[in-house]
Design an enzyme around this catalytic site. Structure first.
Site, short mmCIF file in Angstrom:
data_model
loop_
_atom_site.label_atom_id
_atom_site.label_comp_id
_atom_site.label_asym_id
_atom_site.label_seq_id
_atom_site.Cartn_x
_atom_site.Cartn_y
_atom_site.Cartn_z
CG ASP A 82 -4.27 1.86 2.44
OD1 ASP A 82 -3.94 3.05 2.55
OD2 ASP A 82 -3.58 0.90 2.86
CG ASP A 104 0.11 6.56 -3.28
OD1 ASP A 104 0.77 7.58 -3.58
OD2 ASP A 104 0.59 5.56 -2.71
CG HIS A 180 3.92 1.26 3.41
ND1 HIS A 180 4.15 2.23 2.47
CD2 HIS A 180 2.68 1.52 3.93
CE1 HIS A 180 3.10 3.04 2.41
NE2 HIS A 180 2.20 2.64 3.29
P1 13P Z 1 2.28 -0.50 8.19
O1 13P Z 1 2.94 -1.40 7.21
O2 13P Z 1 3.29 0.22 9.03
O3 13P Z 1 1.25 -1.17 8.99
O4 13P Z 1 1.53 0.66 7.35
C1 13P Z 1 0.24 0.43 6.83
C2 13P Z 1 -0.19 1.50 5.89
O5 13P Z 1 0.39 2.55 5.76
C3 13P Z 1 -1.40 1.22 5.09
O6 13P Z 1 -1.64 2.22 4.15
O1 G3H Z 2 0.24 0.38 2.76
C1 G3H Z 2 -0.05 -0.73 2.37
C2 G3H Z 2 -0.89 -1.64 3.17
O2 G3H Z 2 -0.14 -2.26 4.17
C3 G3H Z 2 -1.59 -2.60 2.27
O3 G3H Z 2 -0.74 -3.60 1.85
O4 G3H Z 2 -1.13 -3.57 -0.61
O5 G3H Z 2 -0.13 -5.58 0.55
O6 G3H Z 2 -2.55 -5.00 0.86
P1 G3H Z 2 -1.17 -4.49 0.58
ZN ZN Z 3 0.18 3.12 3.37
#
Ligand code: 13P
Ligand code: G3H
Ligand code: ZN
Length: 311
Positions: A82, A104, A180
């Site tokens: 991610d 990203d 987010h």
């Molecule tokens: P949320 O913060 O809305 O759960 O989004 C998570 C996300 O986009 C992870 O990439």
């Molecule tokens: O989009 C982001 C996710 O919620 C991951 O969050 O980078 O704090 O682990 P993090």
């Molecule tokens: Zn995200």
């Protein structure tokens, strides 16, 4: 079954008018809660790992935990990076067994985002791994990066068309008003997503899977439990579920959920500790936390994403 990519999942989701849940994971209880819910509902699973989660739990531990989830459930499971911020982290995850990575480059100008994303696609595809790109800027907080509401930018359909053609990405995350974290709208502000932009992008890119980040609903039940047990999040507001259902019926094939998991887990721990202040056994307070994750994910799968029975 080894881990799968998201290619087949997205093809079926697009055709079937539903979305697959992509859940952020960083420890055993979260993985077990999600896996148990997906097993009961027979849903395909995308388990995703951010750079912060990888630093916290470490790559090798996460791989083994997710392998265990796959073996235990027998479900198709994709393991996804991610918000990969550069080529190196994407390569490291590809070489380390992930089947999908996100590059990203949304913070860069279009030409740089294209160049970086194309480089990741070339490497990933040579190893049979799929790539998610991102265009547009979501508001909110991820790890140490915070994008203010003023700096947030909706995705341009023209740029989306050019980006996909020039990079060869397999899916695209777009900005249509989600953000987010747990504070997505100001108190009193009416939640709104730009479905017109989603519609136009899917008209330009027929059959192409779109990804929605920042899609937690910030379930009031969990926020209330947190606030009733010593927490202080009175203004937490998420994306209404009917909007997510609508997106899932359209071109959105992957819906990212992290904050809702964090809230469910925190609610379980706070509630337990209030009721048992002298308890200090992690197995005791992590059991309700894991149960809340499971019930949350089962409800998302059956009532919001529509991917139950699609494994
Ligand atoms: P949320 O913060 O809305 O759960 O989004 C998570 C996300 O986009 C992870 O990439
Ligand atoms: O989009 C982001 C996710 O919620 C991951 O969050 O980078 O704090 O682990 P993090
Ligand atoms: Zn995200």
């Amino acid at each position: 079954m080894p881990f799968v990519t998201t290619a087949e999942m997205f093809k079926k989701a697009y055709a079937g008018g539903y979305a697959v849940g992509a859940f952020n994971v960083n420890n055993m209880e979260i993985i077990q809660g999600i896996a148990d819910a997906a097993a009961e509902t027979r849903a395909p699973l995308i388990l995703q790992v951010s750079a912060g989660a990888r630093k916290y739990a470490r790559h090798a531990y996460l791989m083994k935990l997710i392998e265990a989830a796959e073996a235990d459930t027998g479900l198709p499971v994709a393991i996804h990076l991610d918000h990969g911020e550069d080529f190196e982290i994407c390569k490291s995850c590809i070489d380390g067994g992930f089947t999908s990575v996100m590059i990203d480059g949304s913070k860069y100008p279009l030409a740089e985002n294209i160049e970086l994303s194309r480089k990741v696609v070339e490497y990933a595809h040579s190893k049979g791994v799929v790539v998610e790109g991102e265009l547009g800027k979501l508001a909110g907080v991820e790890d140490n990066v915070s994008v203010s509401d003023e700096d947030a930018q909706f995705t341009s359909p023209d740029e989306a068309e050019e980006f996909v053609a020039k990079t060869g990405v397999d899916s695209l995350a777009i900005a249509i008003g989600t953000s987010h974290g747990a504070f997505k709208f100001k108190p009193g502000q009416k939640p709104r997503l730009r479905f017109d932009i989603l519609e136009e992008i899917s008209r330009r890119l027929p059959g192409f899977p779109i990804v929605l980040h920042g899609a937690s609903s910030v379930i009031p039940e969990f926020v209330e439990k947190i606030n009733a047990n010593g927490g202080a999040m009175p203004d937490a507001i998420g994306i209404p579920e009917d909007m997510l259902r609508q997106a899932a019926k359209m071109a959105v094939c992957k819906i990212n959920i992290d904050s809702d998991l964090r809230l469910a887990m925190t609610a379980g721990i706070r509630e337990y500790m209030t009721a048992h202040p002298a308890d200090f056994d992690p197995r005791k307070y992590l059991t309700p936390a894991r149960d809340y994750i499971k019930s949350l994910v089962a409800r998302k799968i059956t009532e919001v994403l529509g991917c139950d029975g699609k494994a």
